[in-house]
Write a protein that holds these residues in place. Structure first.
Motif, PDB file in Angstrom:
ATOM      1  N   ASN A   1       0.811  -1.218   0.000  1.00  0.00           N
ATOM      2  CA  ASN A   1       0.000   0.000   0.000  1.00  0.00           C
ATOM      3  C   ASN A   1       0.845   1.270   0.000  1.00  0.00           C
ATOM      4  OD1 ASN A   1      -2.402  -1.492   0.071  1.00  0.00           O
ATOM      5  ND2 ASN A   1      -2.342  -1.648   2.303  1.00  0.00           N
ATOM      6  N   GLU A   2       1.952   1.271   0.750  1.00  0.00           N
ATOM      7  CA  GLU A   2       2.768   2.479   0.854  1.00  0.00           C
ATOM      8  C   GLU A   2       3.422   2.831  -0.477  1.00  0.00           C
ATOM      9  OE1 GLU A   2       3.969  -0.452   2.500  1.00  0.00           O
ATOM     10  OE2 GLU A   2       2.353  -0.257   3.969  1.00  0.00           O
ATOM     11  N   GLN A   3       3.738   1.817  -1.285  1.00  0.00           N
ATOM     12  CA  GLN A   3       4.423   2.034  -2.561  1.00  0.00           C
ATOM     13  C   GLN A   3       3.479   1.958  -3.757  1.00  0.00           C
ATOM     14  OE1 GLN A   3       7.075  -1.274  -1.262  1.00  0.00           O
ATOM     15  NE2 GLN A   3       8.710   0.022  -2.075  1.00  0.00           N
TER      16      GLN A   3
END
Length: 204
Positions: free
Chosen positions: A179-181
């Protein structure tokens, strides 16, 4: 249905808990902004038009596309695509959080162009004998009759342009989601070269 746009980053491999190696494709998916909401009352069908890959170079956009963004009050995007989905408002973001490991997805994109190719590579024909004196080799062989119908049938496999066509690979499995990337890790290969835009669809 859940749809999102992404960019192919390339392929790599991962190991599962049992030590089994799996080839995977990395896709930068989203975030995509909802630019337009179509409804049954106004447009006769329900859909969302979403934008991907924001750009500040507005000069490269034509007037109709530019007008869509200005009417919505969103940013300007390089890619626009319509998906038959509901439940979002204008300017809302669609991210990879909508996907989870184990999801089954369909991925569409433009396949790699192979240029002009013969029938053996393009249609997997076996060709003729390769021994000495053969005048056949990689030729297609007979392509029609001399009497009836005295012509070549439509859709006969012939040499020609290969690849560079819209292709869909169905029932691919999501191995992992970062999700962060904004990363989707998908089992197997997807159409196109690195950097190609992809359409990812999950059937709910």
């Amino acid at each position: 249905m859940t749809g999102i746009l992404g960019r192919k980053l390339g392929m790599t491999q991962v190991f599962d808990e049992d030590g089994k190696l799996t080839p995977v494709t990395l896709i930068e998916a989203g975030p995509c902004s909802v630019v337009q909401v179509k409804t049954k009352e106004r447009d006769k069908y329900s859909a969302l038009k979403i934008g991907f890959d924001e750009t500040k170079n507005v000069k490269k956009l034509n007037k109709p596309t530019k007008g869509v963004f200005e009417k919505a009050g969103t940013g300007y995007y390089r890619h626009l695509k319509e998906f038959r989905m509901e439940g979002y408002a204008v300017n809302e973001l669609i991210t990879v959080e909508k996907f989870a490991p184990g999801d089954i997805i369909n991925v569409s994109g433009v396949s790699k162009g192979k240029g002009f190719q013969g029938v053996m590579k393009r249609h997997n024909y076996s060709g003729g004998p390769g021994s000495h004196g053969s005048m056949f080799n990689r030729a297609p062989g007979s392509i029609g009759c001399s009497a009836y119908p005295s012509r070549v049938w439509k859709n006969k496999g012939m040499p020609g342009q290969m690849g560079a066509k819209r292709t869909t690979i169905r029932n691919l499995t999501v191995v992992d989601v970062k999700n962060e990337q904004n990363l989707l890790i998908v089992k197997g290969a997807v159409p196109g070269a690195k950097g190609i835009m992809l359409e990812i669809v999950k059937k709910d």
